[in-house]
Design a protein around this motif. Structure first.
Motif, PDB file in Angstrom:
ATOM      1  N   ARG A  43      -0.075  -3.679  12.430  1.00 15.24           N
ATOM      2  CA  ARG A  43      -0.948  -4.634  11.529  1.00 15.24           C
ATOM      3  C   ARG A  43      -1.820  -3.969  10.432  1.00 15.24           C
ATOM      4  NH1 ARG A  43       1.713  -8.567  13.528  1.00 15.24           N
ATOM      5  NH2 ARG A  43       1.306  -9.376  15.650  1.00 15.24           N
ATOM      6  N   ASP A  44      -2.045  -2.548  10.604  1.00  8.44           N
ATOM      7  CA  ASP A  44      -3.034  -2.100   9.547  1.00  8.44           C
ATOM      8  C   ASP A  44      -1.951  -1.542   8.249  1.00  8.44           C
ATOM      9  OD1 ASP A  44      -4.981  -0.866   8.331  1.00  8.44           O
ATOM     10  OD2 ASP A  44      -5.333   0.812   9.802  1.00  8.44           O
ATOM     11  N   SER A  45      -2.124  -2.137   7.251  1.00  9.45           N
ATOM     12  CA  SER A  45      -1.399  -1.763   6.161  1.00  9.45           C
ATOM     13  C   SER A  45      -2.265  -0.722   5.187  1.00  9.45           C
ATOM     14  CB  SER A  45      -1.082  -3.003   5.179  1.00  9.45           C
ATOM     15  OG  SER A  45      -2.307  -3.510   4.721  1.00  9.45           O
ATOM     16  N   ARG A  46      -3.283  -0.289   5.533  1.00 10.31           N
ATOM     17  CA  ARG A  46      -4.068   0.707   4.804  1.00 10.31           C
ATOM     18  C   ARG A  46      -3.481   1.969   4.895  1.00 10.31           C
ATOM     19  NH1 ARG A  46      -9.790   0.146   7.740  1.00 10.31           N
ATOM     20  NH2 ARG A  46      -8.471   0.123   9.421  1.00 10.31           N
ATOM     21  N   HIS A  47      -2.695   2.502   6.138  1.00 11.26           N
ATOM     22  CA  HIS A  47      -1.758   3.557   6.148  1.00 11.26           C
ATOM     23  C   HIS A  47      -0.683   3.557   5.036  1.00 11.26           C
ATOM     24  CE1 HIS A  47       0.209   6.815   7.946  1.00 11.26           C
ATOM     25  NE2 HIS A  47       1.436   6.033   7.801  1.00 11.26           N
ATOM     26  N   ILE A  48      -0.090   2.369   4.828  1.00 17.01           N
ATOM     27  CA  ILE A  48       0.847   2.413   3.571  1.00 17.01           C
ATOM     28  C   ILE A  48       0.375   2.633   2.535  1.00 17.01           C
ATOM     29  CG2 ILE A  48       2.539   0.744   2.601  1.00 17.01           C
ATOM     30  CD1 ILE A  48       2.726  -0.980   5.137  1.00 17.01           C
ATOM     31  N   MET A  49      -0.911   2.157   2.115  1.00 16.21           N
ATOM     32  CA  MET A  49      -1.254   2.226   0.665  1.00 16.21           C
ATOM     33  C   MET A  49      -1.797   3.809   0.564  1.00 16.21           C
ATOM     34  SD  MET A  49      -1.181  -0.931   0.176  1.00 16.21           S
ATOM     35  CE  MET A  49      -1.073  -2.517   0.895  1.00 16.21           C
ATOM     36  N   ARG A  50      -2.239   4.391   1.719  1.00 18.77           N
ATOM     37  CA  ARG A  50      -2.604   5.827   1.264  1.00 18.77           C
ATOM     38  C   ARG A  50      -1.411   6.578   1.372  1.00 18.77           C
ATOM     39  NH1 ARG A  50      -6.381   4.424   5.448  1.00 18.77           N
ATOM     40  NH2 ARG A  50      -5.053   5.626   6.855  1.00 18.77           N
ATOM     41  N   THR A  51      -0.191   6.481   2.193  1.00 24.57           N
ATOM     42  CA  THR A  51       0.922   7.299   2.334  1.00 24.57           C
ATOM     43  C   THR A  51       1.907   7.233   1.051  1.00 24.57           C
ATOM     44  OG1 THR A  51       0.766   7.172   4.843  1.00 24.57           O
ATOM     45  CG2 THR A  51       2.870   7.732   3.678  1.00 24.57           C
ATOM     46  N   TYR A  52       1.848   5.998   0.505  1.00 24.08           N
ATOM     47  CA  TYR A  52       2.580   5.841  -0.593  1.00 24.08           C
ATOM     48  C   TYR A  52       2.097   5.684  -1.900  1.00 24.08           C
ATOM     49  CZ  TYR A  52       6.430   4.297   2.936  1.00 24.08           C
ATOM     50  OH  TYR A  52       7.199   4.394   3.744  1.00 24.08           O
ATOM     51  N   ASN A  53       0.727   6.138  -1.849  1.00 24.61           N
ATOM     52  CA  ASN A  53      -0.198   5.967  -2.770  1.00 24.61           C
ATOM     53  C   ASN A  53       0.112   4.769  -3.922  1.00 24.61           C
ATOM     54  OD1 ASN A  53      -2.215   7.127  -4.517  1.00 24.61           O
ATOM     55  ND2 ASN A  53      -0.816   8.253  -5.752  1.00 24.61           N
ATOM     56  N   VAL A  54      -0.155   3.495  -3.252  1.00 25.16           N
ATOM     57  CA  VAL A  54       0.220   2.301  -4.021  1.00 25.16           C
ATOM     58  C   VAL A  54      -0.955   2.071  -4.865  1.00 25.16           C
ATOM     59  CG1 VAL A  54       0.823  -0.370  -3.669  1.00 25.16           C
ATOM     60  CG2 VAL A  54       1.569   1.509  -2.279  1.00 25.16           C
ATOM     61  N   PRO A  55      -0.730   1.745  -6.200  1.00 28.91           N
ATOM     62  CA  PRO A  55      -1.625   1.711  -7.135  1.00 28.91           C
ATOM     63  C   PRO A  55      -2.388   0.178  -7.104  1.00 28.91           C
ATOM     64  CG  PRO A  55       0.646   2.183  -8.298  1.00 28.91           C
ATOM     65  CD  PRO A  55       0.625   1.976  -6.734  1.00 28.91           C
ATOM     66  N   SER A  56      -3.791  -0.013  -7.251  1.00 29.96           N
ATOM     67  CA  SER A  56      -4.364  -1.135  -6.915  1.00 29.96           C
ATOM     68  C   SER A  56      -3.876  -2.381  -7.542  1.00 29.96           C
ATOM     69  CB  SER A  56      -5.644  -1.040  -7.243  1.00 29.96           C
ATOM     70  OG  SER A  56      -5.923  -0.922  -8.507  1.00 29.96           O
ATOM     71  N   GLU A  57      -3.051  -2.151  -9.011  1.00 30.42           N
ATOM     72  CA  GLU A  57      -2.355  -3.359  -9.502  1.00 30.42           C
ATOM     73  C   GLU A  57      -1.163  -3.840  -8.817  1.00 30.42           C
ATOM     74  OE1 GLU A  57      -0.715  -2.661 -13.318  1.00 30.42           O
ATOM     75  OE2 GLU A  57      -0.474  -0.489 -13.016  1.00 30.42           O
ATOM     76  N   VAL A  58      -0.356  -2.949  -8.116  1.00 29.05           N
ATOM     77  CA  VAL A  58       0.592  -3.443  -7.264  1.00 29.05           C
ATOM     78  C   VAL A  58       0.242  -4.074  -5.944  1.00 29.05           C
ATOM     79  CG1 VAL A  58       2.620  -2.451  -5.841  1.00 29.05           C
ATOM     80  CG2 VAL A  58       2.249  -1.445  -7.967  1.00 29.05           C
ATOM     81  N   GLN A  59      -0.987  -3.424  -5.321  1.00 26.47           N
ATOM     82  CA  GLN A  59      -1.449  -4.336  -4.338  1.00 26.47           C
ATOM     83  C   GLN A  59      -1.986  -5.688  -4.579  1.00 26.47           C
ATOM     84  OE1 GLN A  59      -4.476  -1.695  -2.141  1.00 26.47           O
ATOM     85  NE2 GLN A  59      -3.607   0.163  -2.754  1.00 26.47           N
ATOM     86  N   ARG A  60      -2.175  -5.982  -6.044  1.00 31.64           N
ATOM     87  CA  ARG A  60      -2.848  -7.239  -6.100  1.00 31.64           C
ATOM     88  C   ARG A  60      -1.528  -8.186  -6.398  1.00 31.64           C
ATOM     89  NH1 ARG A  60      -6.530  -3.960  -9.209  1.00 31.64           N
ATOM     90  NH2 ARG A  60      -5.229  -4.228 -11.084  1.00 31.64           N
ATOM     91  N   CYS A  61      -0.434  -7.729  -6.917  1.00 32.56           N
ATOM     92  CA  CYS A  61       0.813  -8.368  -6.865  1.00 32.56           C
ATOM     93  C   CYS A  61       1.627  -8.435  -5.942  1.00 32.56           C
ATOM     94  CB  CYS A  61       1.508  -7.628  -8.054  1.00 32.56           C
ATOM     95  SG  CYS A  61       0.861  -7.857  -9.655  1.00 32.56           S
ATOM     96  N   MET A  62       0.933  -7.932  -4.646  1.00 29.75           N
ATOM     97  CA  MET A  62       1.777  -8.044  -3.495  1.00 29.75           C
ATOM     98  C   MET A  62       1.883  -9.507  -3.221  1.00 29.75           C
ATOM     99  SD  MET A  62       0.902  -6.212   0.318  1.00 29.75           S
ATOM    100  CE  MET A  62      -0.107  -7.613   1.172  1.00 29.75           C
ATOM    101  N   GLY A  63       3.362 -10.004  -2.661  1.00 28.70           N
ATOM    102  CA  GLY A  63       3.558 -11.137  -2.543  1.00 28.70           C
ATOM    103  C   GLY A  63       5.191 -11.481  -2.556  1.00 28.70           C
ATOM    104  N   PRO A  64       5.626 -12.570  -2.402  1.00 29.78           N
ATOM    105  CA  PRO A  64       6.979 -13.142  -2.773  1.00 29.78           C
ATOM    106  C   PRO A  64       7.017 -12.893  -4.259  1.00 29.78           C
ATOM    107  CG  PRO A  64       5.819 -14.872  -1.998  1.00 29.78           C
ATOM    108  CD  PRO A  64       4.803 -13.728  -1.990  1.00 29.78           C
ATOM    109  N   ALA A  65       8.518 -12.679  -4.516  1.00 29.54           N
ATOM    110  CA  ALA A  65       8.765 -12.532  -6.101  1.00 29.54           C
ATOM    111  C   ALA A  65       8.746 -14.050  -6.523  1.00 29.54           C
ATOM    112  CB  ALA A  65      10.184 -12.258  -6.114  1.00 29.54           C
TER     113      ALA A  65
END
Length: 111
Positions: free
Chosen positions: A82-104
């Motif tokens: 359930r904790d997606s913080r690990h993904i954000m750190r491990t993959y170094n996901v930019p915040s703008e990508v995180q804000r766009c997270m969702g279905p295409a």
């Protein structure tokens, strides 16, 4: 002829867990690839020098990465992670990508 003596429910559970692991791997690789394409674009075009004509191409890469992130997070959550913080750190996901997270976004129907 060898015969598996495990109960059918155990065999089914094993197959399900195996498929979940495989799906997680596929989703993780898809996220890595989409983030790599975005980073390569950014490396080729300094942020301050991206011409207006290239902005839609970059926006498309961000949306694709957001979709890949969403797919990976959903698959992890379906597997009980359930904790997606690990993904954000491990993959170094930019915040703008995180804000766009969702279905295409769906494509508009042709008229």
């Amino acid at each position: 002829m060898s015969r598996d003596l495990r109960p059918p429910v155990d065999i089914l559970h094993y197959e399900i867990v195996q498929e979940q692991a495989s799906a997680l791997g596929r989703m993780g690789r898809a996220l890595e690839q989409s983030l790599t394409r975005l980073r390569e674009f950014d490396a080729a075009h300094a942020a301050s020098e991206v011409p207006a004509s290239m902005q839609p191409a970059r926006r498309k890469l961000v949306i694709e990465a957001g979709h890949a992130l969403w797919m990976f997070v959903v698959q992890r959550e379906a597997s009980g992670l359930r904790d997606s913080r690990h993904i954000m750190r491990t993959y170094n996901v930019p915040s703008e990508v995180q804000r766009c997270m969702g279905p295409a976004p769906s494509k508009p129907a042709s008229q």
